[in-house]
Enzyme design. Structure first.
Site, PDB file in Angstrom:
ATOM      1  N   GLY A  19      -4.239  -0.666   0.626  1.00 39.27           N
ATOM      2  CA  GLY A  19      -5.047  -0.083  -0.447  1.00 39.27           C
ATOM      3  C   GLY A  19      -4.418  -0.393  -1.792  1.00 39.27           C
ATOM      4  CG  LEU A  20      -6.997  -0.577  -5.236  1.00 38.29           C
ATOM      5  CD1 LEU A  20      -8.029   0.155  -6.093  1.00 38.29           C
ATOM      6  CD2 LEU A  20      -6.764  -1.982  -5.757  1.00 38.29           C
TER       7      LEU A  20
ATOM      8  CB  SER B 167       4.443   5.178  -0.474  1.00 37.24           C
ATOM      9  OG  SER B 167       4.473   3.774  -0.614  1.00 37.24           O
TER      10      SER B 167
ATOM     11  CB  SER C  46      -1.421  -6.091   2.711  1.00 39.35           C
ATOM     12  OG  SER C  46      -1.865  -4.835   3.101  1.00 39.35           O
TER      13      SER C  46
END
Length: 194
Positions: free
Chosen positions: A27-28, A34, A101
């Site tokens: 995701g952005l 995290s 990613s």
């Protein structure tokens, strides 16, 4: 594997009391990957499940500190993390990979290292406006002012997953509900059983 092992991943699963899997959180920046991975790791620990977080920022400050943010370096970053995830997976861990990613092709490459059901893509979905509001490191502001180049979502693309195993909307529900959704999926699909 390139060497003769006497212990198989199935042996490790038996010792651990559960099989391994890779949960690939994508995701952005600022979407909560995290934070979600850390909370999920804590919940798995409470359940006596061996888990480890591979966080994008942590990996980039060590193993991948020689890589930049152009498409080629991003691809190599994901390739290396996929290989590390495979090692942890083989040891019987739940691997929580928390990384932007941004490219589907690179995520497919990571998935290709695993058999069906061993790799779960989790789209940590969050509106851009909320990611910018959270912006814990001030990165969006710097990217909008041209200080940071190749910033995902601003000057570099993010290709959202087309058919992830799970979509977790961190701007629509509290953290504990996000964790509950993932745990429910794992329970429903037998990931805690040998």
């Amino acid at each position: 594997m390139s060497h003769n092992c006497k212990i198989t991943k199935e042996d490790r699963y038996l010792l651990n009391g559960h099989r391994g899997c890779v949960l690939w959180l994508t995701g952005l920046s600022g979407a909560g990957k995290s934070t979600l991975a850390a909370e999920l790791e804590a919940e798995l620990y409470r359940r006596r499940v061996h888990a480890y977080v591979l966080d994008g920022d942590t990996i980039r400050s060590g193993l991948n500190n020689d890589l930049g943010f152009n498409p080629e370096d991003r691809r190599e970053n994901i390739r290396r993390i996929g290989e590390v995830a495979k090692l942890f997976f083989d040891a019987g861990f739940f691997v929580l990979s928390a990384l932007i990613s941004p490219y589907r092709k690179d995520r497919r490459l990571a998935r290709s290292l695993f058999q069906q059901g061993e790799f779960l893509e989790i789209y940590v979905k969050c509106a851009m406006a909320e990611c910018e509001r959270r912006d814990p490191k001030g990165l969006y502001k710097k990217a909008r002012h041209g200080i940071i180049k190749n910033f995902t979502g601003i000057s570099s693309p993010y290709e959202a997953p087309i058919s992830p195993e799970l979509i977790i909307e961190t701007d629509q529900q509290p953290l504990q509900e996000c964790v509950r959704q993932i745990i429910s999926y794992l329970e429903d699909h037998g990931y805690f059983n040998n």
